[in-house]
Design an enzyme around this catalytic site. Structure first.
Site, PDB file in Angstrom:
ATOM      1  N   ARG A  52      21.565  -4.584   1.759  1.00 23.81           N
ATOM      2  CA  ARG A  52      20.650  -5.738   1.666  1.00 23.81           C
ATOM      3  C   ARG A  52      20.677  -6.558   2.941  1.00 23.81           C
ATOM      4  O   ARG A  52      19.719  -7.239   3.282  1.00 23.81           O
ATOM      5  CB  ARG A  52      20.962  -6.603   0.435  1.00 23.81           C
ATOM      6  CG  ARG A  52      19.995  -7.781   0.316  1.00 23.81           C
ATOM      7  CD  ARG A  52      20.031  -8.544  -0.998  1.00 23.81           C
ATOM      8  NE  ARG A  52      21.308  -8.633  -1.613  1.00 23.81           N
ATOM      9  CZ  ARG A  52      22.345  -9.319  -1.126  1.00 23.81           C
ATOM     10  NH1 ARG A  52      22.238  -9.975  -0.001  1.00 23.81           N
ATOM     11  NH2 ARG A  52      23.488  -9.329  -1.769  1.00 23.81           N
ATOM     12  N   TYR A 105      -5.564 -12.481   2.952  1.00 27.80           N
ATOM     13  CA  TYR A 105      -5.241 -11.480   1.933  1.00 27.80           C
ATOM     14  C   TYR A 105      -4.969 -12.197   0.598  1.00 27.80           C
ATOM     15  O   TYR A 105      -4.359 -13.272   0.584  1.00 27.80           O
ATOM     16  CB  TYR A 105      -4.006 -10.707   2.404  1.00 27.80           C
ATOM     17  CG  TYR A 105      -3.560  -9.637   1.461  1.00 27.80           C
ATOM     18  CD1 TYR A 105      -4.296  -8.477   1.300  1.00 27.80           C
ATOM     19  CD2 TYR A 105      -2.400  -9.779   0.720  1.00 27.80           C
ATOM     20  CE1 TYR A 105      -3.892  -7.489   0.430  1.00 27.80           C
ATOM     21  CE2 TYR A 105      -1.980  -8.792  -0.152  1.00 27.80           C
ATOM     22  CZ  TYR A 105      -2.736  -7.650  -0.297  1.00 27.80           C
ATOM     23  OH  TYR A 105      -2.324  -6.679  -1.161  1.00 27.80           O
ATOM     24  N   ASP A 177      -1.030 -12.513  11.048  1.00 24.10           N
ATOM     25  CA  ASP A 177      -0.915 -11.261  10.292  1.00 24.10           C
ATOM     26  C   ASP A 177      -1.836 -10.256  10.973  1.00 24.10           C
ATOM     27  O   ASP A 177      -3.057 -10.366  10.919  1.00 24.10           O
ATOM     28  CB  ASP A 177      -1.330 -11.524   8.841  1.00 24.10           C
ATOM     29  CG  ASP A 177      -1.274 -10.283   7.960  1.00 24.10           C
ATOM     30  OD1 ASP A 177      -1.327  -9.155   8.501  1.00 24.10           O
ATOM     31  OD2 ASP A 177      -1.192 -10.437   6.726  1.00 24.10           O
ATOM     32  N   LYS A 202       0.031  -0.295   5.229  1.00 16.00           N
ATOM     33  CA  LYS A 202      -1.344   0.093   5.535  1.00 16.00           C
ATOM     34  C   LYS A 202      -1.395   1.112   6.678  1.00 16.00           C
ATOM     35  O   LYS A 202      -0.800   2.151   6.567  1.00 16.00           O
ATOM     36  CB  LYS A 202      -2.164  -1.163   5.842  1.00 16.00           C
ATOM     37  CG  LYS A 202      -1.989  -2.284   4.810  1.00 16.00           C
ATOM     38  CD  LYS A 202      -2.555  -1.941   3.444  1.00 16.00           C
ATOM     39  CE  LYS A 202      -2.156  -2.943   2.366  1.00 16.00           C
ATOM     40  NZ  LYS A 202      -2.421  -4.331   2.687  1.00 16.00           N
TER      41      LYS A 202
HETATM   42  C1  LIG Z   1      -1.893  -5.498   2.226  1.00 16.74           C
HETATM   43  C2  LIG Z   1      -1.819  -6.700   3.041  1.00 16.74           C
HETATM   44  C3  LIG Z   1      -0.732  -7.588   2.914  1.00 16.74           C
HETATM   45  C4  LIG Z   1       0.358  -7.369   1.897  1.00 16.74           C
HETATM   46  O1  LIG Z   1       1.062  -6.192   2.164  1.00 16.74           O
HETATM   47  P1  LIG Z   1       1.885  -5.413   1.023  1.00 16.74           P
HETATM   48  O2  LIG Z   1       2.653  -4.406   1.818  1.00 16.74           O
HETATM   49  O3  LIG Z   1       0.890  -4.814   0.082  1.00 16.74           O
HETATM   50  O4  LIG Z   1       2.743  -6.418   0.347  1.00 16.74           O
HETATM   51  C5  LIG Z   1      -0.699  -8.708   3.721  1.00 16.74           C
HETATM   52  N1  LIG Z   1      -1.675  -8.963   4.618  1.00 16.74           N
HETATM   53  C6  LIG Z   1      -2.725  -8.126   4.770  1.00 16.74           C
HETATM   54  C7  LIG Z   1      -3.753  -8.455   5.788  1.00 16.74           C
HETATM   55  C8  LIG Z   1      -2.833  -6.975   4.004  1.00 16.74           C
HETATM   56  O5  LIG Z   1      -3.890  -6.154   4.149  1.00 16.74           O
END
Ligand SMILES: *Cc1c(COP(=O)(O)O)cnc(C)c1O
Length: 387
Positions: A52, A105, A177, A202
């Site tokens: 962890r 998001y 992000d 992604k």
């Molecule tokens: C999918 C996504 C997230 C969250 O990611 P997870 O891995 O599904 O928790 C955050 N920001 C954006 C822009 C995303 O497309």
């Protein structure tokens, strides 16, 4: 000699090293004696203690993404949302105020609208394409700004340079992000961002089989706080997911280049259909932020395309049923193309009016273009759209 109470397997000796990063599932690490453990905790020697708190597969992956983003000391956590949460909670405390983009998001919006206020952190959302509106949202107690490079699903492009300059002038850290644009198109640290976030789930991992996030702060002290907070919250990444994502990352450049070129061609093809009311693609001159895109995303428009069908929900249902071999699924960044429908998934909680204000009608689709042969993919869309 006494018999050991529990006989564990012995790792075979080998003078050669594996080419591929070993998958290190161990939760815990043994030390030879308390002095050795002390030395580790004091940072005099390198060593892992408990998964962890950190493990090799997460560190290997974080190091690769650091390299792509021009960052140092980034960490990999259990999901993109874990990365967003760690970033926000490391900087903010009760009494502070945070400003976020108004088309974040879905879960990030929920964090801003529901969870942070519950902890005494006030939030305001503002349009990140409009620097005047964004500046107006700032308060004396604003301590953080959160933006995405490209909004989902409308693909509007944030005024990153303006917002980062604004944060600089007010001493407010700006978190970016970068999931949608990836370091191929935008490197937020090069533009002066303070905190950088990815959903590795992604495009970076790219195969829809690992859920992970990445977060890093430019300031070493903030970065250290994020690492400590992640261990305290317990949002550590699974070694297996890290191992899978590392494997995916080695082909990321190729996948993203292929998918982006196909996305540009698909956008052109979609625009030729009378049943398509509009196509949104940052590389197209008719995109509302095309001028910004051509500076900020000079290397290309990315792999996401959105479009709007005439004919409302009926036409949307018909299109999805007719689209052969392309998955209708609310995700993005897979090796294959996926199509999602905001009104029935990501934006279903909004009222019809609120959706329409964002330009999301019942005929609105977002396409995450994958690595198929471009002609096959475009052919499938054309067949589904034929009158
Ligand atoms: C999918 C996504 C997230 C969250 O990611 P997870 O891995 O599904 O928790 C955050 N920001 C954006 C822009 C995303 O497309």
């Amino acid at each position: 000699m006494t018999k050991p109470p529990m006989k564990r397997a012995v790792w075979p000796d080998s003078v050669s090293r594996p080419l591929v990063t070993p998958l290190q599932a161990s939760v815990v690490y043994t030390a030879v004696d308390p002095d050795a453990l002390d030395a580790q905790y004091e940072g005099e020697t390198n060593g892992y203690t408990y998964a962890r708190e950190g493990h090799p597969n997460a560190d290997v992956l974080a190091g690769l993404i650091d390299g792509m983003e021009g960052a140092t000391g980034g960490q990999v956590v259990s999901s993109g949302m874990a990365a967003v949460t760690v970033a926000m909670l490391s900087v903010l405390k009760a009494g502070d105020h945070a400003v976020g983009a108004d088309q974040l998001y879905g879960r990030s919006l929920r964090l801003m609208n529901e969870e942070l206020p519950r902890m005494g952190i006030a939030t305001t959302l503002a349009d990140p394409t409009d620097i005047t509106a964004f500046e107006a949202a700032l308060r004396p107690e604003t301590r953080m700004i959160l933006v995405e490079t490209v909004a989902n699903p409308t693909l509007r492009i944030a005024d990153l340079e303006g917002i980062i300059a604004l944060g600089r002038s007010r001493g407010i850290p700006v978190a970016v992000d970068n999931t949608f644009t990836t370091p191929v198109l935008i490197r937020p640290f090069d533009l002066g961002a303070d905190i950088l976030i990815h959903s590795i789930t992604k495009m970076l991992a790219g195969h829809s089989d690992a859920t992970l996030g990445y977060v890093v702060a430019r300031d070493a002290e903030v970065n250290e706080r994020m690492i400590t907070l992640a261990a305290t919250l317990g949002v550590n990444a699974s070694p297996f997911d890290c191992w899978m994502a590392e494997r995916g990352l080695y082909t990321f450049d190729m996948r993203f280049e292929r998918a982006s070129n196909t996305a540009a061609a698909l956008a052109e093809a979609l625009a030729r259909f009378e049943s398509v009311a509009r196509v949104l693609y940052p590389g197209r001159p008719d995109h509302p932020d095309h001028n910004r895109a051509s500076v900020l995303m000079a290397k290309g428009g990315g792999n996401m395309v959105s479009f709007e069908l005439n004919g409302g929900r009926d036409a949307a249902n018909r299109f999805v049923r007719a689209l052969d071999g392309v998955a209708f699924a609310p995700t993005l960044g897979d090796v294959a193309t996926t199509v999602s429908h905001a009104a029935s998934s990501s934006h279903r909680a909004l009222t019809e009016d609120a959706r329409l204000a964002l330009g999301i009608s019942q005929g609105f689709f977002r396409v995450s273009v994958g690595c198929e042969a471009p002609d096959d993919l475009i052919g499938a869309f054309e067949a589904a759209l034929k009158p």
